[in-house]
Write a protein that holds these residues in place. Structure first.
Motif, PDB file in Angstrom:
ATOM      1  N   THR A   1       0.806  -1.161  -0.083  1.00 27.90           N
ATOM      2  CA  THR A   1       0.102  -0.251  -0.091  1.00 27.90           C
ATOM      3  C   THR A   1       0.891   1.215   0.000  1.00 27.90           C
ATOM      4  O   THR A   1       0.231   2.506   0.333  1.00 27.90           O
ATOM      5  CB  THR A   1      -0.972  -0.020   1.112  1.00 27.90           C
ATOM      6  OG1 THR A   1      -0.196   0.116   2.240  1.00 27.90           O
ATOM      7  CG2 THR A   1      -1.653  -1.078   1.376  1.00 27.90           C
TER       8      THR A   1
ATOM      9  N   PHE B   1       2.578   2.353   2.315  1.00 26.17           N
ATOM     10  CA  PHE B   1       2.462   2.820   3.645  1.00 26.17           C
ATOM     11  C   PHE B   1       3.677   3.926   4.069  1.00 26.17           C
ATOM     12  O   PHE B   1       4.761   3.481   3.905  1.00 26.17           O
ATOM     13  CB  PHE B   1       2.351   1.840   4.731  1.00 26.17           C
ATOM     14  CG  PHE B   1       2.099   2.306   6.132  1.00 26.17           C
ATOM     15  CD1 PHE B   1       0.892   3.088   6.384  1.00 26.17           C
ATOM     16  CD2 PHE B   1       2.900   2.184   7.324  1.00 26.17           C
ATOM     17  CE1 PHE B   1       0.510   3.296   7.563  1.00 26.17           C
ATOM     18  CE2 PHE B   1       2.603   2.769   8.357  1.00 26.17           C
ATOM     19  CZ  PHE B   1       1.662   3.409   8.655  1.00 26.17           C
TER      20      PHE B   1
ATOM     21  N   SER C   1       0.043   7.893   2.369  1.00 32.93           N
ATOM     22  CA  SER C   1      -0.656   6.578   2.344  1.00 32.93           C
ATOM     23  C   SER C   1      -0.817   6.314   3.947  1.00 32.93           C
ATOM     24  O   SER C   1       0.410   6.296   4.716  1.00 32.93           O
ATOM     25  CB  SER C   1       0.331   5.840   1.633  1.00 32.93           C
ATOM     26  OG  SER C   1      -0.376   4.194   1.952  1.00 32.93           O
ATOM     27  N   ALA C   2      -2.065   6.085   4.503  1.00 31.65           N
ATOM     28  CA  ALA C   2      -2.103   5.982   5.837  1.00 31.65           C
ATOM     29  C   ALA C   2      -2.791   4.850   6.234  1.00 31.65           C
ATOM     30  O   ALA C   2      -3.146   4.422   7.453  1.00 31.65           O
ATOM     31  CB  ALA C   2      -3.117   7.150   6.488  1.00 31.65           C
ATOM     32  N   SER C   3      -2.822   3.721   5.401  1.00 32.30           N
ATOM     33  CA  SER C   3      -3.384   2.426   5.594  1.00 32.30           C
ATOM     34  C   SER C   3      -2.205   1.265   5.164  1.00 32.30           C
ATOM     35  O   SER C   3      -1.762   1.093   4.186  1.00 32.30           O
ATOM     36  CB  SER C   3      -4.794   2.328   5.060  1.00 32.30           C
ATOM     37  OG  SER C   3      -5.246   0.916   5.215  1.00 32.30           O
ATOM     38  N   GLN C   4      -2.178   0.276   6.127  1.00 28.20           N
ATOM     39  CA  GLN C   4      -1.511  -0.847   5.913  1.00 28.20           C
ATOM     40  C   GLN C   4      -2.231  -2.144   5.017  1.00 28.20           C
ATOM     41  O   GLN C   4      -1.674  -2.972   4.725  1.00 28.20           O
ATOM     42  CB  GLN C   4      -0.841  -1.403   7.069  1.00 28.20           C
ATOM     43  CG  GLN C   4       0.217  -0.457   7.691  1.00 28.20           C
ATOM     44  CD  GLN C   4       0.908  -0.866   9.006  1.00 28.20           C
ATOM     45  OE1 GLN C   4       1.896  -1.843   8.488  1.00 28.20           O
ATOM     46  NE2 GLN C   4       0.734  -0.382  10.000  1.00 28.20           N
ATOM     47  N   GLN C   5      -3.681  -1.940   4.962  1.00 29.82           N
ATOM     48  CA  GLN C   5      -4.396  -2.998   4.807  1.00 29.82           C
ATOM     49  C   GLN C   5      -4.876  -2.619   3.199  1.00 29.82           C
ATOM     50  O   GLN C   5      -5.344  -3.774   2.332  1.00 29.82           O
ATOM     51  CB  GLN C   5      -5.548  -3.096   5.618  1.00 29.82           C
ATOM     52  CG  GLN C   5      -5.419  -3.576   7.045  1.00 29.82           C
ATOM     53  CD  GLN C   5      -4.621  -2.888   7.859  1.00 29.82           C
ATOM     54  OE1 GLN C   5      -4.965  -1.657   8.063  1.00 29.82           O
ATOM     55  NE2 GLN C   5      -3.703  -3.114   8.495  1.00 29.82           N
ATOM     56  N   GLU C   6      -5.228  -1.438   2.918  1.00 30.08           N
ATOM     57  CA  GLU C   6      -5.432  -0.959   1.608  1.00 30.08           C
ATOM     58  C   GLU C   6      -4.940   0.294   0.959  1.00 30.08           C
ATOM     59  O   GLU C   6      -4.228   0.801   1.923  1.00 30.08           O
ATOM     60  CB  GLU C   6      -7.049  -0.947   1.597  1.00 30.08           C
ATOM     61  CG  GLU C   6      -7.426  -0.024   2.589  1.00 30.08           C
ATOM     62  CD  GLU C   6      -9.090   0.266   2.439  1.00 30.08           C
ATOM     63  OE1 GLU C   6      -9.685   0.116   1.108  1.00 30.08           O
ATOM     64  OE2 GLU C   6      -9.740   0.440   3.324  1.00 30.08           O
TER      65      GLU C   6
ATOM     66  N   GLY D   1      -5.263   3.437   1.487  1.00 27.98           N
ATOM     67  CA  GLY D   1      -6.202   4.467   1.779  1.00 27.98           C
ATOM     68  C   GLY D   1      -5.074   5.707   2.061  1.00 27.98           C
ATOM     69  O   GLY D   1      -4.395   5.546   2.878  1.00 27.98           O
TER      70      GLY D   1
ATOM     71  N   ARG E   1     -10.177  11.077   4.383  1.00 24.85           N
ATOM     72  CA  ARG E   1      -9.740   9.569   3.954  1.00 24.85           C
ATOM     73  C   ARG E   1     -10.022   9.529   2.516  1.00 24.85           C
ATOM     74  O   ARG E   1     -11.298   9.669   2.400  1.00 24.85           O
ATOM     75  CB  ARG E   1     -10.200   8.510   4.906  1.00 24.85           C
ATOM     76  CG  ARG E   1      -9.653   7.062   4.602  1.00 24.85           C
ATOM     77  CD  ARG E   1     -10.047   6.270   5.922  1.00 24.85           C
ATOM     78  NE  ARG E   1      -9.469   4.892   5.581  1.00 24.85           N
ATOM     79  CZ  ARG E   1      -9.518   3.938   4.734  1.00 24.85           C
ATOM     80  NH1 ARG E   1     -10.597   3.959   4.023  1.00 24.85           N
ATOM     81  NH2 ARG E   1      -8.865   2.888   4.787  1.00 24.85           N
TER      82      ARG E   1
ATOM     83  N   SER F   1     -10.150   6.258   0.071  1.00 26.22           N
ATOM     84  CA  SER F   1      -9.678   4.727  -0.035  1.00 26.22           C
ATOM     85  C   SER F   1      -9.964   4.673  -1.673  1.00 26.22           C
ATOM     86  O   SER F   1     -11.009   4.643  -2.322  1.00 26.22           O
ATOM     87  CB  SER F   1     -11.071   3.744   0.416  1.00 26.22           C
ATOM     88  OG  SER F   1     -10.844   2.626   0.107  1.00 26.22           O
TER      89      SER F   1
END
Length: 205
Positions: A91, A93, A123-128, A130, A154, A156
């Motif tokens: 992502t 991140f 980039s503020a998400s490690q899962q997607e 986001g 945010r 996404s």
């Protein structure tokens, strides 16, 4: 010594007077102290009459613009300023980009320039994928020339429609509030270039 009714009445009146005097003194003291706690005695703040500052009836305005995020070519409008600390992050991140993206009235970059989106996203998400978006829409067209709308929220990226708050503005958008909906019009996954449609709904005076 036995008190006569007259003496008793006199003593009772004196006692009541002392109690009332004490209560009044405490009330005045508490009022004085509370004025400092609440700020009522502070001369740097005051309540204003909104009518004196030209605030008329609040209205709702809708803008549709196209946001051009360009990494490629000799004049990119998006510039990475922090690379992702880890090369293994899918992502990206931790990465941050600064932007000065054109806002046009149609998807083509050659169409009429309405303003520019200036700010940054990371980039503020490690899962997607986001993003944290922090940017100003700086208008250069018509009566809105020089006015701005501030967006913070945010994003996404791979969702069909993303919603972000409008948290303020300047010029004709003082005291603005509302929301922006972003939907991707086109994206080049190789270069990172993207065109995003923004529909912005703003309450302002």
């Amino acid at each position: 010594m036995r008190c006569t009714p007259l003496i008793t009445a006199t003593l009772s009146c004196q006692l009541k007077a002392r109690i009332l005097s004490t209560v009044a003194s405490q009330f005045i003291l508490l009022t004085f102290l509370s004025s400092f706690v609440t700020g009522e005695n502070q001369d740097f703040v005051r309540t204003l009459d909104r009518n004196l500052y030209g605030f008329k009836k609040e209205k709702l305005t809708h803008f549709r613009v196209y946001w051009h995020d360009i990494y490629s070519g000799s004049k990119p409008t998006a510039m990475p300023i922090v690379r992702p600390p880890s090369n293994t992050s899918a992502t990206f991140f931790g990465s941050i980009s600064m932007i000065d993206d054109p806002l046009t009235d149609k998807p083509e970059l050659s169409s009429r320039l309405i303003g520019r989106a200036q700010g940054f996203y990371g980039s503020a998400s490690q899962q997607e994928v986001g993003l944290l978006m922090a940017m100003n829409f700086v208008f250069v067209e018509g009566k809105y020339n020089g006015s701005t709308i501030s967006i913070l929220g945010r994003n996404s990226v791979f969702s069909k429609v993303r919603e972000m708050p409008v948290i303020g503005g300047s010029g004709l958008f003082r005291f603005a509030r509302g929301y922006a909906q972003a939907s991707t019009h086109s994206v080049d996954l190789k270069s990172g270039d993207a065109v995003v449609e923004y529909n912005v709904y703003v309450l302002h005076y």
